[in-house]
Design an enzyme around this catalytic site. Sequence first.
Site, mmCIF file in Angstrom:
data_model
loop_
_atom_site.group_PDB
_atom_site.id
_atom_site.type_symbol
_atom_site.label_atom_id
_atom_site.label_comp_id
_atom_site.label_asym_id
_atom_site.label_seq_id
_atom_site.Cartn_x
_atom_site.Cartn_y
_atom_site.Cartn_z
ATOM 1 N N TYR A 1 -5.101 -6.257 7.048
ATOM 2 C CA TYR A 1 -5.513 -4.901 6.651
ATOM 3 C C TYR A 1 -5.681 -4.807 5.134
ATOM 4 O O TYR A 1 -6.728 -4.396 4.628
ATOM 5 C CB TYR A 1 -4.486 -3.858 7.133
ATOM 6 C CG TYR A 1 -4.536 -2.582 6.320
ATOM 7 C CD1 TYR A 1 -5.647 -1.758 6.369
ATOM 8 C CD2 TYR A 1 -3.484 -2.233 5.466
ATOM 9 C CE1 TYR A 1 -5.721 -0.600 5.596
ATOM 10 C CE2 TYR A 1 -3.537 -1.087 4.691
ATOM 11 C CZ TYR A 1 -4.663 -0.274 4.756
ATOM 12 O OH TYR A 1 -4.738 0.853 3.981
ATOM 13 N N THR B 1 -5.746 1.501 -1.404
ATOM 14 C CA THR B 1 -4.309 1.532 -1.124
ATOM 15 C C THR B 1 -3.517 0.666 -2.115
ATOM 16 O O THR B 1 -4.036 -0.357 -2.597
ATOM 17 C CB THR B 1 -4.046 1.017 0.306
ATOM 18 O OG1 THR B 1 -2.664 0.720 0.475
ATOM 19 C CG2 THR B 1 -4.819 -0.257 0.604
ATOM 20 N N ASP B 2 -2.262 1.041 -2.343
ATOM 21 C CA ASP B 2 -1.406 0.213 -3.207
ATOM 22 C C ASP B 2 -1.129 -1.152 -2.579
ATOM 23 O O ASP B 2 -0.688 -2.081 -3.252
ATOM 24 C CB ASP B 2 -0.093 0.936 -3.548
ATOM 25 C CG ASP B 2 0.744 1.316 -2.332
ATOM 26 O OD1 ASP B 2 0.333 1.022 -1.190
ATOM 27 O OD2 ASP B 2 1.821 1.923 -2.532
ATOM 28 N N GLU B 3 -1.410 -1.269 -1.268
ATOM 29 C CA GLU B 3 -1.107 -2.535 -0.599
ATOM 30 C C GLU B 3 -1.972 -3.687 -1.077
ATOM 31 O O GLU B 3 -1.668 -4.845 -0.808
ATOM 32 C CB GLU B 3 -1.269 -2.385 0.913
ATOM 33 C CG GLU B 3 -0.203 -1.512 1.504
ATOM 34 C CD GLU B 3 -0.072 -1.672 2.994
ATOM 35 O OE1 GLU B 3 -0.595 -2.645 3.558
ATOM 36 O OE2 GLU B 3 0.565 -0.805 3.600
ATOM 37 N N LYS C 1 -9.065 -4.225 2.696
ATOM 38 C CA LYS C 1 -9.216 -3.149 1.695
ATOM 39 C C LYS C 1 -9.480 -3.761 0.316
ATOM 40 O O LYS C 1 -10.290 -3.253 -0.458
ATOM 41 C CB LYS C 1 -7.954 -2.267 1.651
ATOM 42 C CG LYS C 1 -7.763 -1.352 2.838
ATOM 43 C CD LYS C 1 -8.888 -0.341 3.014
ATOM 44 C CE LYS C 1 -8.857 0.793 2.020
ATOM 45 N NZ LYS C 1 -9.957 1.786 2.288
ATOM 46 N N ASN D 1 13.106 2.586 4.672
ATOM 47 C CA ASN D 1 12.667 3.152 5.952
ATOM 48 C C ASN D 1 13.826 3.845 6.649
ATOM 49 O O ASN D 1 13.656 4.916 7.246
ATOM 50 C CB ASN D 1 12.094 2.050 6.848
ATOM 51 C CG ASN D 1 10.825 1.446 6.258
ATOM 52 O OD1 ASN D 1 10.126 2.109 5.490
ATOM 53 N ND2 ASN D 1 10.538 0.203 6.603
HETATM 54 O O1 DAU Z 1 1.019 1.937 1.001
HETATM 55 C C1 DAU Z 1 -0.114 2.538 1.544
HETATM 56 C C2 DAU Z 1 -0.241 2.127 2.980
HETATM 57 O O2 DAU Z 1 0.816 2.758 3.669
HETATM 58 C C3 DAU Z 1 -1.584 2.491 3.594
HETATM 59 O O3 DAU Z 1 -2.589 1.750 2.974
HETATM 60 C C4 DAU Z 1 -1.568 2.161 5.079
HETATM 61 O O4 DAU Z 1 -2.765 2.567 5.691
HETATM 62 C C5 DAU Z 1 -0.408 2.873 5.727
HETATM 63 O O5 DAU Z 1 -0.343 2.516 7.094
HETATM 64 C C6 DAU Z 1 0.887 2.510 5.037
HETATM 65 O O6 DAU Z 1 1.216 1.123 5.308
HETATM 66 P P1 DAU Z 1 2.659 0.705 5.823
HETATM 67 O O7 DAU Z 1 2.517 -0.553 6.581
HETATM 68 O O8 DAU Z 1 3.653 0.766 4.732
HETATM 69 O O9 DAU Z 1 2.945 1.956 6.830
HETATM 70 P P2 DAU Z 1 3.669 2.063 8.247
HETATM 71 O O10 DAU Z 1 3.905 3.499 8.479
HETATM 72 O O11 DAU Z 1 2.946 1.315 9.294
HETATM 73 O O12 DAU Z 1 5.062 1.354 8.002
HETATM 74 C C7 DAU Z 1 5.970 1.850 7.041
HETATM 75 C C8 DAU Z 1 7.235 1.035 7.122
HETATM 76 O O13 DAU Z 1 7.897 1.307 8.361
HETATM 77 C C9 DAU Z 1 7.005 -0.458 7.102
HETATM 78 O O14 DAU Z 1 8.022 -1.087 6.318
HETATM 79 C C10 DAU Z 1 7.125 -0.882 8.555
HETATM 80 C C11 DAU Z 1 8.117 0.135 9.120
HETATM 81 N N1 DAU Z 1 7.905 0.466 10.553
HETATM 82 C C12 DAU Z 1 6.661 0.899 10.939
HETATM 83 C C13 DAU Z 1 6.414 1.206 12.255
HETATM 84 C C14 DAU Z 1 5.042 1.651 12.704
HETATM 85 C C15 DAU Z 1 8.947 0.369 11.459
HETATM 86 O O15 DAU Z 1 10.085 0.011 11.103
HETATM 87 N N2 DAU Z 1 8.693 0.680 12.785
HETATM 88 C C16 DAU Z 1 7.474 1.071 13.218
HETATM 89 O O16 DAU Z 1 7.298 1.301 14.452
#
Ligand code: DAU
Length: 340
Positions: free
Chosen positions: A147, A123-125, A151, A246
């Site tokens: 997480y 992942t880019d993270e 990775k 977002n």
């Molecule tokens: O960049 C690659 C990564 O992208 C992957 O390695 C991860 O497995 C994948 O989960 C994703 O990580 P993020 O943490 O960026 O993804 P997430 O969808 O959990 O969150 C995206 C953005 O949305 C982040 O800034 C947090 C925000 N968010 C997330 C959730 C679940 C919210 O505002 N509300 C939420 O309920």
Amino acid sequence: MRLLVTGAAGFIGSHFVRLALHRAPGTKVGVIDALRYSGNRSTMADFANQTSFYQGAIQDKAFVDQTFSEFRPTHVVNFAAESHNDRSLVDNSDFVQTNTYGTQVLLEAARQHRLERILQVSTDEVYGSIDAGQFTEHSPIQPNTPYSASKAGGDLLCRAHWVSYKTPVIVTRGGNTFGPYHYPEKLIPFFLVRLLQGKKVPLYGEGSQVREWIHVRDHSAGIWTVLESGLPGEVYNVGDTNERTNLDVVRILLDELGLGLDRVKFIPDPRKGAHDARYSMTTTKVRGLGWSPREDFEEELRVTAKWFADNEEWWRPIVQNPGYESFVKKFYGPSLGEDL
Ligand code: DAU
């Protein structure tokens, strides 16, 4: 090629299996999945009878050895992972077990069984957050959550196995991926299933963080290209150029479903200091292998929203699972209150 795909009942893994069966008909494909909370048999339904299924965890050495002996893979692609940042902030032991130690088990098995190729999907993270500019494959590894650290541990083991043993391992680092069959805990699928159930969606802070989105078909195709043409010991970023806040992403989802901003509840950021502000990376290296992304972000985001609207029979059993409900309640309960 005898291809073994781990994490095939998950989101990106299942799309990759479909792509492999399409791109290389006749290839023997074996699939591994532990079928933990985010791995679904129903996700594999359309390719179940074209693949051999082995149920187990990559951190289970005996299971991995037995599977490698039985299936005799020449190529392994590892998608198996604990992948949700929010869960890792609550409890990270499964993350280290699967993402770091599980990768080590696969690398050892690759060495023992003399694989031609093992590809680690990362992942880019692992690079951390970047306010301006872009990460390259040479950027320092500076993960900010348990997480992403787990990775990064897997990535570093890949490097060490290449340097120490010349195990033919390649690492891909993908951007934020979206599309059908996405387990509804990440931003896009979580918000979609809540909106479709008439609920409000919890946006962290002001929704100002930026993610670089790639469609799951493009991500899978990038991994396929690297598997075929990448060089062992190398790292390849696989991303698209769709940087969005977002809030911008959520506005499109709302628009597609004919809903208004009143469905968004801005909540205090539960990730606090660990919330990466922005991801962005260069993809010149993978493009040099002949891959480039094809999907249009906004169009495919709308298609994804429609897919969730049309495929309630896929996600309804997931959101009704007591384990799913209890995580949502525990994690979001205090901030969503009566909007839970
Ligand atoms: O960049 C690659 C990564 O992208 C992957 O390695 C991860 O497995 C994948 O989960 C994703 O990580 P993020 O943490 O960026 O993804 P997430 O969808 O959990 O969150 C995206 C953005 O949305 C982040 O800034 C947090 C925000 N968010 C997330 C959730 C679940 C919210 O505002 N509300 C939420 O309920």
